[in-house]
Design an enzyme around this catalytic site. Structure first.
Site, PDB file in Angstrom:
ATOM      1  N   HIS A   1       0.817  -1.214   0.000  1.00 29.82           N
ATOM      2  CA  HIS A   1       0.000   0.000   0.000  1.00 29.82           C
ATOM      3  C   HIS A   1       0.852   1.265   0.000  1.00 29.82           C
ATOM      4  O   HIS A   1       2.059   1.247   0.268  1.00 29.82           O
ATOM      5  CB  HIS A   1      -0.956  -0.001   1.196  1.00 29.82           C
ATOM      6  CG  HIS A   1      -0.289   0.059   2.545  1.00 29.82           C
ATOM      7  ND1 HIS A   1       0.045   1.248   3.163  1.00 29.82           N
ATOM      8  CD2 HIS A   1       0.098  -0.922   3.392  1.00 29.82           C
ATOM      9  CE1 HIS A   1       0.614   0.993   4.339  1.00 29.82           C
ATOM     10  NE2 HIS A   1       0.656  -0.311   4.500  1.00 29.82           N
TER      11      HIS A   1
ATOM     12  N   CYS B   1       2.501  -4.989   6.988  1.00 30.79           N
ATOM     13  CA  CYS B   1       2.235  -4.785   5.569  1.00 30.79           C
ATOM     14  C   CYS B   1       3.412  -4.079   4.907  1.00 30.79           C
ATOM     15  O   CYS B   1       4.291  -3.535   5.567  1.00 30.79           O
ATOM     16  CB  CYS B   1       0.951  -3.983   5.384  1.00 30.79           C
ATOM     17  SG  CYS B   1      -0.550  -4.936   5.746  1.00 30.79           S
TER      18      CYS B   1
END
Length: 546
Positions: free
Chosen positions: A438, A457
């Site tokens: 992301h 992440c």
């Protein structure tokens, strides 16, 4: 090798001593049961052999059943088995070159057993030993010596496994072709093997020489410290033959290449971090190569003609097409803490979310935000409190002190915005660990050499360009497609028409296309754990086959 290939003559002598005619007759009669009366002498010989095989294979239902189903027909010790025998013994002499545990297959010991075999009991036990060695070799060379999940819980990789019966059938049909197809086909594996051999030779010649004193140097420096730096760079292959005794442009250029290969800012200055990297012992680098080879065996799969490669210790994400890198960006990975390290696994990227909401993971909600809310109900005002039915809850109506991490009944969500923790786009490959790639509003972190700051992440330094590169496979104007969704400010999804394999990997050592080695720090300590496990399994750095 000559001794191994002489085993055909040795087995022939064994057959002459034990009457090869009667043994062959007995074996054929057992396969074609009931096809006539088996002469007593042949039956006696046959019974001794089959009893020996059955007893030796008793610990393995697979091997025992396989021999029983084939009427105890030989794979290794029969008069027509020499080619298979020699192909296998030749292959396992390369165990050390592959960084495998030599003693597990031990070509020398198996060859010695062939030479010493004198009875049908010896022959039966040798049949089973060779079959077990083949299964071990096929598994280890194709799939790796270790079970990664047992080494580190952060390695979630599904290792490719061979079916043992298929192994035996394929080997019996075409042993050379089967054996040649076991090792990983990825060119990186062959490069690592060459690097391993080169480094072992260097170590045998004394390594890289004296360490460089831990005192920073820059252009113009001279003296013993500079000589040590020069000689170390030369021994490592970064500097050609030179008698320079000053920190000149040649030394500086060589140092920059070294820094690039080790993930350091290529300043051309011998700072403390650079000198520490220079002083890492060649034996430690050899260990990193052995671990990388094991990791390549865990990844002995079709990675996809077009795929995403995220190497965690390198802090880099790439798109690879046809073996060539077509896009590359810096990344930020999980912090080095037990519950925030980024895991290793492979999956399929299916879609991207533009202007995403951030659904705060439960662990972050209860460990980080609940204590803040208990002190101040208006803390973290950028996050909405959500009940089990998806409704936004008025914080003023909640007594946060009545809850703990186990019974807190709410979730938290951040709506789309420029300040959203996920930035303006996230890339999804749904998985049990809720890991994805992301954007991020925290751009300054990408300027750091070590970029381990997330909750697990992967943050991308150039997420929009990454999106454009992915979408280029399905539209002539990927930028326009992306911007048309981004400009709405609303959460939306763009699906990839062809899912793209994504591999989250952990390599601290790899060879570039030109063969020059790159190294990175073992940020999570996973390589150290793998190396220890390989050592316990019998892998010895620099081992040779006797």
């Amino acid at each position: 090798m000559r001794r191994a290939f002489a085993l055909g003559d040795q087995m022939s002598r064994l057959y002459r001593r034990r009457s090869s005619v009667r043994l062959a007759l007995g074996l054929s009669m057992l396969v074609a049961a009931g096809a006539g009366v088996i002469p007593a002498p042949a039956l006696a010989e046959l019974t001794a052999y089959t009893r020996s095989v059955a007893e030796a294979a008793g610990r393995s239902d697979l091997i025992s059943g396989w021999y029983r189903e084939r009427g105890y027909r030989t794979l290794w010790t029969g008069p027509g088995d020499a080619a298979r025998r020699e192909a296998f013994l030749s292959a396992i002499t390369q165990a050390a070159a592959h960084g495998l545990p030599v003693q597990r297959y031990d070509a020398a010991a198996l060859a010695a057993r062939f030479r010493a075999a004198a009875t049908e009991g010896d022959r039966g036990r040798l049949e089973v030993a060779m079959t077990q060695a083949l299964l071990d070799w096929a598994h280890d060379l194709h799939s790796g010596v270790l079970d990664p999940a047992k080494v580190d819980p952060g390695i979630k990789r599904e290792v490719p496994k061979l079916d043992p019966r298929a192994v035996l059938a394929a080997f019996e049909t075409d042993p050379v072709r089967f054996l040649n197809g076991l090792a990983p086909r990825n060119p990186e594996y062959a490069r690592l093997m060459r690097a391993k051999l080169d480094l072992e030779r260097r170590i045998a010649r004394g390594g890289w020489g004296a360490e460089v004193p831990l005192r920073p140097m820059k252009a113009g420096a001279s003296g013993p410290d500079l000589i040590a730096l020069r000689d170390r760079l030369a021994a490592m292959g970064y500097l050609g033959r030179t008698a320079t005794n000053t920190f000149d442009d040649t030394v500086r250029a060589a140092l920059r290449v070294f820094q690039h290969d080790h993930g350091l800012t290529p300043s051309g200055v011998a700072d403390e971090a650079t000198i520490r990297a220079l002083n890492v012992a060649p034996s430690a680098r050899l260990g990193a190569i052995l671990v990388a080879m094991e990791r390549e065996r865990w990844l002995n799969i079709d990675r996809g003609e077009r795929h995403i490669w995220v190497n965690l210790p390198e802090f880099t994400a790439r798109i690879v097409e046809g073996g060539n890198v077509t896009f590359e960006t810096r990344s930020v990975i999980g912090k080095d803490s037990a519950d925030q390290r980024s895991p290793e696994f492979s999956d399929q990227m299916e879609y991207m979310v533009i202007n995403p909401s951030w659904n705060v993971p439960r662990s972050i909600t209860t460990k980080e935000y609940l204590p803040l809310l208990q002190r101040n109900p208006n803390a973290a005002g950028h996050l909405k409190l959500i009940d089990s039915r998806g409704r936004v809850v008025n914080r003023g109506a909640v007594n946060f002190n009545a809850y703990n991490a186990r019974n807190f009944p709410f979730s938290m969500r951040q709506p789309p915005s420029d300040g959203n923790a996920l930035g303006l786009v996230k890339f999804m490959f749904p998985n049990p660990w809720n890991i994805y790639l992301h954007d991020t509003p925290s751009k300054s972190l990408f300027d750091r050499e070590v970029r381990a700051f997330s909750h697990g992440c992967i943050r991308l330094g150039q997420p929009f360009d990454f999106a454009h590169a992915l979408l280029s496979a399905q539209t002539d104007d990927p930028q326009a497609l992306f911007q048309s969704q981004l400009g709405t400010g609303k959460e939306s999804v763009i699906r990839l028409e062809v899912p793209v394999p994504v591999h989250l990997v952990y390599f601290t050592a790899w060879a570039g296309p030109m063969g020059r080695m790159n190294y990175r720090a073992d940020i999570y300590g996973r390589d150290a754990a793998i190396f220890d496990a390989l050592s316990r399994a019998g892998v010895v750095p620099g081992a040779v086959q006797g």
